[in-house]
Enzyme design. Structure first.
Site, PDB file in Angstrom:
ATOM      1  CB  VAL A 127      14.494  -9.025   0.789  1.00  0.00           C
ATOM      2  CG1 VAL A 127      14.976  -8.387   2.081  1.00  0.00           C
ATOM      3  CG2 VAL A 127      12.973  -9.144   0.792  1.00  0.00           C
TER       4      VAL A 127
ATOM      5  CD  GLU B  86      12.493  -6.290  14.040  1.00  0.00           C
ATOM      6  OE1 GLU B  86      13.032  -6.067  15.117  1.00  0.00           O
ATOM      7  OE2 GLU B  86      11.268  -6.527  13.933  1.00  0.00           O
TER       8      GLU B  86
ATOM      9  CB  VAL C 132       6.945 -11.037  12.299  1.00  0.00           C
ATOM     10  CG1 VAL C 132       5.482 -10.714  12.580  1.00  0.00           C
ATOM     11  CG2 VAL C 132       7.244 -12.486  12.631  1.00  0.00           C
TER      12      VAL C 132
ATOM     13  CB  ILE D 183       6.608  -3.262  11.641  1.00  0.00           C
ATOM     14  CG1 ILE D 183       5.662  -2.659  10.607  1.00  0.00           C
ATOM     15  CG2 ILE D 183       6.199  -2.873  13.058  1.00  0.00           C
ATOM     16  CD1 ILE D 183       4.195  -3.075  10.779  1.00  0.00           C
TER      17      ILE D 183
ATOM     18  N   GLY E  97       1.061  -7.303  -8.298  1.00  0.00           N
ATOM     19  CA  GLY E  97       2.245  -7.982  -7.769  1.00  0.00           C
ATOM     20  C   GLY E  97       2.193  -8.210  -6.267  1.00  0.00           C
TER      21      GLY E  97
ATOM     22  CD  GLU F 275       4.503 -14.760  -4.564  1.00  0.00           C
ATOM     23  OE1 GLU F 275       4.956 -15.247  -5.615  1.00  0.00           O
ATOM     24  OE2 GLU F 275       5.111 -13.933  -3.873  1.00  0.00           O
TER      25      GLU F 275
ATOM     26  CG  ASP G  96       2.778 -14.506   4.958  1.00  0.00           C
ATOM     27  OD1 ASP G  96       3.982 -14.705   4.750  1.00  0.00           O
ATOM     28  OD2 ASP G  96       2.317 -13.405   5.361  1.00  0.00           O
TER      29      ASP G  96
ATOM     30  CE  LYS H   6       4.638 -12.458   7.450  1.00  0.00           C
ATOM     31  NZ  LYS H   6       3.946 -11.652   6.436  1.00  0.00           N
TER      32      LYS H   6
END
Ligand code: NDP
Ligand code: HSE
Length: 425
Positions: free
Chosen positions: A15, A129, A132, A136, A187, A190, A201, A205
């Site tokens: 990222v 932002e 989650v 989006i 990919g 993990e 995960d 969220k």
């Protein structure tokens, strides 16, 4: 006139690397649209000797504190991940009077309230932002556009890996182990897929959605979770026969003055908009008392989609820096959480039973005696092969657990099979 705002970036992986590129591409448009001249002046990584892409003049270091404290850093973007170190870095930045943008769901789900409070105390912003559903714009929709909305329920497909896997199981009839191996090869998943497939995960969220949608402090530990590792190709085929697809949903809802949040594989009617969300896409379906139903759909992960959400936050925080103002959210209240056993759902239940007179009445009697109302039932097979699929009306987890216990003890029930929560209908 342009205002120069200097950014310290922590982390230049998937990222962070995409953010460096996207900011470079968008720099002049952002300047033209907002009057902001944004520059990443410093970047901290774990291994500064590793070969990287273009840095566009930023200084690279493995010293995170030096980036946070630097005089030529006005705001900090945290894209490292993890909880404990990230908590220290974000707190240090806020205490230094620097707003923070992060995509770190694990951090926010565990320490969101403490960090929001700290941001408030130091008159700076904490924006998240990307934490989650990646690209989006969900947080902003909940915090701004839907601020006046009496939100009743938010249901999200917020994990792309598991949605990819369930979609493949649905479309190809593949089994769990096969699609997990494929998701790893592509990919998406993990090497250790636990966080995705066991729902952790999505659990983080769900906690963030609950906090933002209802202004109440909810942590990941407050959210009951069940992942998809128990979902079989047979369950998916049975669901399809009844007109449903199985999706891993994060469900957050208001129940009176309480908030309930949970994550579980869920049977969604094929006519529901969430059922159409395929592959690694995410979507969040919001039921509002005034706006009605709405759905946000898009890429929940990946470098560029996530960097897009981060850049939106950077522009917002940088605007505040340049104007010397901050957007203050009111402090979060303590959440009144609904006890997990009081949460309501409709249920699907698959029972293998003896195929003889009176068995259906016995089984139905157990549902009734425990306060669970049957909405539909269908027998498949005959004799020793007979199984009955039940779908109930909404019942509490407590009543359904009592029903299951009694059904397990019934001599005419050979096996209590798959169980799923069901939405819509
Ligand atoms: P990566 O693992 O790709 O990158 C992590 C970066 O952090 C790397 O540059 C790494 O350095 C650096 N780093 C790790 N440990 C340290 C340390 N101790 N000190 C300094 N730098 C360190 O992660 P992602 O880019 O995928 O994710 C970043 C954040 O964004 C996470 O919080 C994640 O949950 C969130 N996110 C990610 C999404 C995605 O699709 N990937 C989607 C939504 C949110 P080095 O390069 O030297 O190894
Ligand atoms: N692992 C997550 C997913 C992406 O599969 O959606 C980061 O939140």
């Amino acid at each position: 006139m342009t205002a120069s705002v200097r950014i310290g970036l922590l982390g230049m992986g998937n990222v962070g690397g995409a953010l460096v590129e996207l900011l470079q591409e968008q720099h002049s448009d952002i300047a033209a649209l907002t009057g902001l001249d944004l520059a990443i002046t410093r970047i901290a990584v774990r291994d500064a000797s590793k070969p990287r892409g273009e840095l566009y003049g930023a200084e690279l270091t493995d010293n995170v504190a030096a980036v946070i404290d630097a005089d030529d850093v006005d705001l900090v973007v945290e894209l490292v991940g993890g909880v404990d170190l990230a908590r220290d870095w974000v707190a240090r930045s806020l205490q230094a009077g620097k707003s923070v943008v992060t995509g770190n769901k694990a951090l926010l789900a565990a320490h969101g309230r403490e960090l929001m409070d700290l941001a408030g105390e130091h008159n700076v912003e904490l924006l998240f932002e990307a934490s989650v559903a990646g690209g989006i714009p969900l947080m902003r929709a909940l915090q701004k556009s839907l601020r006046g909305e009496p939100i009743e329920r938010v249901m999200g497909i917020v994990n792309g890996t598991t949605n990819y896997m369930l979609s493949k199981m649905t479309e190809d009839g593949a089994d769990y182990a096969e699609v997990l191996a494929e998701a790893q090869a592509l990919g998406y998943a993990e090497a250790d897929p636990t966080a995705d497939v066991e729902g952790h995960d999505a659990q983080a969220k769900a906690a963030i959605i609950a906090s933002v949608a209802f202004g109440a402090s909810v942590t990941d530990a407050d959210v009951p979770v069940q992942g998809i590792s128990g979902v079989t190709a047979e369950d998916i085929a049975n669901a399809a026969r009844l007109g449903y697809v199985i999706k891993l949903l994060a469900v957050v809802e208001r129940s009176g003055d309480e908030v309930a949040a949970r994550v579980h594989p869920t049977m969604v009617p094929t006519s529901h908009p969430l059922a159409t969300v395929r592959g690694s896409f995410n979507a969040v379906f919001i039921e509002g008392g005034a706006v009605g139903d709405l759905m946000l759909y898009g890429r929940g992960a990946g470098g560029r989609p996530t960097a897009s959400a981060v850049l939106g936050d950077v522009i917002e925080a940088a605007t505040s820096v340049s104007h010397g103002t901050v957007r203050r959210l009111p402090p979060m209240a303590d959440a009144r959480l609904r006890a997990p056993e009081a949460a309501m759902s409709a249920f699907y239940l698959d029972l293998s039973v003896e195929d003889r007179p009176g068995v259906l009445a016995e089984v139905a009697g157990v549902f009734g005696a425990n306060g669970v109302s049957i909405r539909s039932m269908e027998q498949q097979g005959l004799g020793a092969e007979a199984s009955i699929a039940f779908i109930t009306h909404e019942a509490t987890e407590r009543d359904m657990a009592a029903t299951l216990e009694k059904l397990n003890a019934l001599p005419s029930v050979n096996r209590v099979g798959a169980q799923y929560r069901v939405i819509g209908g």
